[in-house]
Design a protein around this motif. Structure first.
Motif, mmCIF file in Angstrom:
data_model
loop_
_atom_site.group_PDB
_atom_site.id
_atom_site.type_symbol
_atom_site.label_atom_id
_atom_site.label_comp_id
_atom_site.label_asym_id
_atom_site.label_seq_id
_atom_site.Cartn_x
_atom_site.Cartn_y
_atom_site.Cartn_z
ATOM 1 N N GLN A 1 0.819 -1.221 0.000
ATOM 2 C CA GLN A 1 0.000 0.000 0.000
ATOM 3 C C GLN A 1 0.850 1.267 0.000
ATOM 4 O O GLN A 1 0.515 2.258 0.657
ATOM 5 C CB GLN A 1 -0.956 0.003 1.209
ATOM 6 N N ASP A 2 1.948 1.251 -0.781
ATOM 7 C CA ASP A 2 2.771 2.464 -0.883
ATOM 8 C C ASP A 2 2.480 3.250 -2.157
ATOM 9 O O ASP A 2 3.177 4.211 -2.476
ATOM 10 C CB ASP A 2 4.260 2.117 -0.806
ATOM 11 N N GLY A 3 1.462 2.826 -2.883
ATOM 12 C CA GLY A 3 1.047 3.579 -4.052
ATOM 13 C C GLY A 3 1.591 3.064 -5.370
ATOM 14 O O GLY A 3 1.261 3.615 -6.424
ATOM 15 N N ARG A 4 2.421 2.016 -5.353
ATOM 16 C CA ARG A 4 2.925 1.478 -6.607
ATOM 17 C C ARG A 4 3.196 -0.017 -6.460
ATOM 18 O O ARG A 4 3.453 -0.510 -5.361
ATOM 19 C CB ARG A 4 4.194 2.201 -7.045
ATOM 20 N N ALA A 5 3.109 -0.738 -7.587
ATOM 21 C CA ALA A 5 3.386 -2.166 -7.618
ATOM 22 C C ALA A 5 4.787 -2.374 -8.171
ATOM 23 O O ALA A 5 5.043 -2.145 -9.352
ATOM 24 C CB ALA A 5 2.354 -2.892 -8.476
ATOM 25 N N ASP A 6 5.714 -2.783 -7.303
ATOM 26 C CA ASP A 6 7.128 -2.917 -7.641
ATOM 27 C C ASP A 6 7.487 -4.402 -7.715
ATOM 28 O O ASP A 6 7.353 -5.130 -6.725
ATOM 29 C CB ASP A 6 7.964 -2.210 -6.574
ATOM 30 N N ILE A 7 7.956 -4.856 -8.865
ATOM 31 C CA ILE A 7 8.256 -6.265 -9.073
ATOM 32 C C ILE A 7 9.345 -6.772 -8.140
ATOM 33 O O ILE A 7 9.422 -7.967 -7.845
ATOM 34 C CB ILE A 7 8.640 -6.511 -10.557
ATOM 35 N N THR A 8 10.184 -5.889 -7.630
ATOM 36 C CA THR A 8 11.268 -6.303 -6.728
ATOM 37 C C THR A 8 10.898 -6.179 -5.255
ATOM 38 O O THR A 8 11.683 -6.556 -4.393
ATOM 39 C CB THR A 8 12.531 -5.479 -7.003
ATOM 40 N N ASN A 9 9.717 -5.629 -4.966
ATOM 41 C CA ASN A 9 9.270 -5.469 -3.591
ATOM 42 C C ASN A 9 8.660 -6.775 -3.097
ATOM 43 O O ASN A 9 7.756 -7.331 -3.733
ATOM 44 C CB ASN A 9 8.245 -4.330 -3.521
ATOM 45 N N ASP A 10 9.134 -7.277 -1.959
ATOM 46 C CA ASP A 10 8.674 -8.585 -1.486
ATOM 47 C C ASP A 10 7.179 -8.619 -1.205
ATOM 48 O O ASP A 10 6.487 -9.583 -1.562
ATOM 49 C CB ASP A 10 9.453 -8.986 -0.232
ATOM 50 N N ALA A 11 6.651 -7.589 -0.549
ATOM 51 C CA ALA A 11 5.224 -7.563 -0.232
ATOM 52 C C ALA A 11 4.392 -7.536 -1.513
ATOM 53 O O ALA A 11 3.394 -8.253 -1.646
ATOM 54 C CB ALA A 11 4.894 -6.374 0.653
ATOM 55 N N ASP A 12 4.810 -6.700 -2.467
ATOM 56 C CA ASP A 12 4.089 -6.629 -3.737
ATOM 57 C C ASP A 12 4.160 -7.967 -4.468
ATOM 58 O O ASP A 12 3.174 -8.424 -5.057
ATOM 59 C CB ASP A 12 4.670 -5.531 -4.619
ATOM 60 N N SER A 13 5.317 -8.606 -4.421
ATOM 61 C CA SER A 13 5.503 -9.879 -5.114
ATOM 62 C C SER A 13 4.592 -10.956 -4.534
ATOM 63 O O SER A 13 3.922 -11.695 -5.275
ATOM 64 C CB SER A 13 6.970 -10.309 -5.015
ATOM 65 N N VAL A 14 4.527 -11.052 -3.217
ATOM 66 C CA VAL A 14 3.705 -12.091 -2.578
ATOM 67 C C VAL A 14 2.220 -11.832 -2.813
ATOM 68 O O VAL A 14 1.455 -12.755 -3.160
ATOM 69 C CB VAL A 14 4.021 -12.176 -1.073
ATOM 70 N N HIS A 15 1.783 -10.595 -2.638
ATOM 71 C CA HIS A 15 0.372 -10.286 -2.874
ATOM 72 C C HIS A 15 0.003 -10.500 -4.343
ATOM 73 O O HIS A 15 -1.118 -10.933 -4.654
ATOM 74 C CB HIS A 15 0.058 -8.849 -2.449
ATOM 75 N N SER A 16 0.918 -10.222 -5.231
ATOM 76 C CA SER A 16 0.645 -10.433 -6.656
ATOM 77 C C SER A 16 0.523 -11.916 -6.968
ATOM 78 O O SER A 16 -0.279 -12.312 -7.816
ATOM 79 C CB SER A 16 1.743 -9.791 -7.503
ATOM 80 N N ALA A 17 1.305 -12.744 -6.284
ATOM 81 C CA ALA A 17 1.177 -14.194 -6.470
ATOM 82 C C ALA A 17 -0.197 -14.666 -6.010
ATOM 83 O O ALA A 17 -0.847 -15.486 -6.682
ATOM 84 C CB ALA A 17 2.280 -14.912 -5.709
ATOM 85 N N ALA A 18 -0.658 -14.165 -4.869
ATOM 86 C CA ALA A 18 -1.989 -14.531 -4.381
ATOM 87 C C ALA A 18 -3.072 -14.074 -5.359
ATOM 88 O O ALA A 18 -4.035 -14.805 -5.635
ATOM 89 C CB ALA A 18 -2.211 -13.918 -3.000
ATOM 90 N N HIS A 19 -2.906 -12.868 -5.883
ATOM 91 C CA HIS A 19 -3.841 -12.334 -6.870
ATOM 92 C C HIS A 19 -3.858 -13.211 -8.118
ATOM 93 O O HIS A 19 -4.921 -13.583 -8.625
ATOM 94 C CB HIS A 19 -3.417 -10.904 -7.210
ATOM 95 N N TYR A 20 -2.685 -13.575 -8.605
ATOM 96 C CA TYR A 20 -2.573 -14.370 -9.829
ATOM 97 C C TYR A 20 -3.197 -15.751 -9.652
ATOM 98 O O TYR A 20 -3.926 -16.238 -10.528
ATOM 99 C CB TYR A 20 -1.091 -14.492 -10.200
#
Length: 549
Positions: free
Chosen positions: A320-339
């Motif tokens: 929730q920092d305003g951007r989806a960063d492929i190298t950010n661990d939190a973004d990566s894990v949440h994106s996996a759950a989304h996918y």
């Protein structure tokens, strides 16, 4: 036709009354009544309900009828010497004894309770109809905790093991019947992946999480608040076992999950309502939970190894920092759950495998991830085993726009019944007649006019998309249409359903949540949700059901 419309208006006036009447009548009578009732397109699986009642298919997930370990008695199926009558008789089931003492008896598979009472020699007995001609029987119970008509999930408690009826000690007499004839339960359960080997089955009830603790927005259908609740309609299933072939998991044992990474897995799992162990399985298979930091030879990046092109479509802002960063661990894990969610993870055990295959298109990868997931604890997926084709994760599905709408008279009958339920409590997983959850309410409303729909909100939406209705745009809805939106199941999944009452004021009649109960509410804020869809049921009849191919 004009006389019919006036009659409908009069009925609606007595039903609704007050300021809702004018808009409701105008909306109702603008659509012509159509006299032809079309055949229902049937779905497969224990969540669907074909004509005649009872879940369809009889091919859902199975488990032993206990929560704990048990012994398999020598008194099995076939000719046995009766310990009380002291003569050889046909024994129609398998006797089981839980360890270390009498324990809960649970449903061996999802279905509908058809008997729950004392029945002579059986003592306290529960029968479950699983559809497709299959049923199970649980006899000699000390007590019964379900009622006739209740729809139960695999692993849901039915009562407590006992010694009522013709019995010489605490045990469970377990039967499997096909078209009313008892068959060998040991052979049947072995063929259905649940051998009666005495081992405790994996738990079928999802663990508590932040959503289960009640941290959800007001007016949102809430998830189970206690371990005794199985979810909407009691629907859920365990992660499927790892099969063959396997590759990495044969040579690389699962390593401990770092605390900070496990916290990310669990947070994403809470948001998307999937087992955190699936994310841990992927994390282990991809980077050993971040221990491997280099990009893959194919160019995949980050903790969960996304290709940049896939990230463009599936990347989400996990921290929730305003951007989806492929190298950010939190973004990566949440994106996996989304996918995984949009790829159908929650649509039965086959959906789990399909979603993992979509993540990395190799059979050995699917089995590696499942092997690791079970090593980290496995878990239960809140989902529906009904197979209706398009899948709730396909928001582009439109159904059959050529279907005529339900006759006006039938809409009135459905809303008349719904109005009579106002004030009844909301109970998660309840199926009436004195308490409802959202989908049992709409399912029973449709049943009033002879239309059998599946049990859960997600399955009802998929049933419509499979050809039993069609999607309509906001502003085109009419009374009796169904509104769906995301809820406790996470942002990608349909979790709540309601009946349109008055399109002019965007009012509904529904079983809303524990706090609000059953009554009239609003879908005005629906377009602001992650998922929001309106569907119109076709003018169906269950007199003739077309099986899906």
């Amino acid at each position: 036709m004009a006389m019919v419309k006036l009659t409908i208006a009069a009925i609606l006036a007595s039903l609704i009354g007050g300021p809702l009447l004018a808009a409701l009548v105008l909306t109702t009578v603008t659509a012509p009544a159509v006299g032809v009732h079309l055949a229902t397109v049937a779905c497969n699986g224990p969540g669907s309900t074909p004509a005649g009642g009872g879940p369809a298919g009889g091919a859902g997930q199975w488990q032993a009828p206990f929560e704990q370990a048990y012994t398999v008695s020598k008194r099995g199926f076939g000719r046995q010497f009766h310990p009380i009558h002291l003569e050889w008789r046909t024994h129609t089931g398998q006797d089981l004894v839980s360890l270390p003492g009498p324990g809960p008896v649970v449903a061996a598979s999802a279905g509908t309770i058809t008997r729950a009472r004392n029945a002579g020699a059986y003592g306290n007995v529960v029968d479950i109809d699983h559809g497709g001609g299959l049923s199970t029987r649980y006899a000699h119970l000390a007590s019964i905790t379900v009622t006739v008509g209740t729809q139960v999930s695999t692993g849901q408690r039915l009562g407590v093991e006992g010694s009522t009826g013709t019995s010489t000690g605490n045990h469970l007499h377990f039967e499997v019947l096909r078209n009313g004839t008892a068959i060998d339960p040991v052979a049947f359960m072995r063929e259905h992946g649940a051998p009666l080997d005495g081992s405790a089955p994996p738990p079928q009830v999802p663990p508590s999480n932040t959503l289960a603790a009640g941290l959800v927005p007001p007016g949102t259908e809430t998830p189970p608040a206690a371990a005794g609740d199985a979810g909407e309609g009691g629907v859920g299933f365990g992660l499927p076992p790892a099969g063959q072939p396997r590759k990495a998991s044969l040579v690389n044992a699962p390593v401990p999950v770092p605390a900070d990474v496990e916290a990310l897995y669990r947070a994403a799992a809470d948001r998307y309502q999937i087992p955190w162990t699936v994310l841990a399985g992927i994390g282990m298979a991809e980077t050993a939970h971040g221990r491997l930091t280099a990009n893959s030879s194919a160019g995949a990046q980050g903790l969960m190894q996304f290709m940049p092109a896939t990230w463009t479509a599936m990347g989400v802002d996990g921290d929730q920092d305003g951007r989806a960063d492929i190298t950010n661990d939190a973004d990566s894990v949440h994106s996996a759950a989304h996918y995984l969610t949009v790829s159908g993870l929650t649509e039965g055990p086959d959906g789990v495998r399909a979603a993992l295959f979509a993540y990395n298109r190799a059979d050995w990868y699917v089995n590696d991830v499942l092997s690791y997931a079970h090593a980290y604890g496995g878990g239960t997926v809140l989902g529906d085993l009904t197979d209706c084709g398009p899948g709730t994760t396909n928001p582009a599905a439109l159904g059959n726009p050529l279907l005529p709408p339900i006759d006006d008279e039938r809409v009135v009958a459905m809303l008349t019944w719904a109005q009579a339920q106002v004030g009844e409590p909301y109970v998660f997983g309840a199926g009436g007649p004195d308490a409802w959850d959202c989908s049992s309410f709409t399912q029973t409303a449709l049943a009033q006019i002879g239309i059998s729909a599946p049990r859960t909100a997600a399955a009802q939406r998929d049933w419509l998309a499979a050809g039993n209705g069609h999607r309509v745009q906001l502003g085109q809805e009419r009374p009796g249409d169904l509104v769906f939106w995301d809820s406790y199941l996470g942002p990608d999944r349909i979790g709540h359903v309601m009946l349109v009452l008055d399109p002019a004021t965007r009012s509904t009649i529904e079983a809303r949540d524990r706090r609000s109960g059953t009554g009239t509410f609003s879908y005005a804020d629906g377009p602001e949700r992650n998922r929001f869809e309106i569907w119109r049921v076709g003018n169906l009849s269950d007199g003739a059901t077309l099986a899906r191919t």
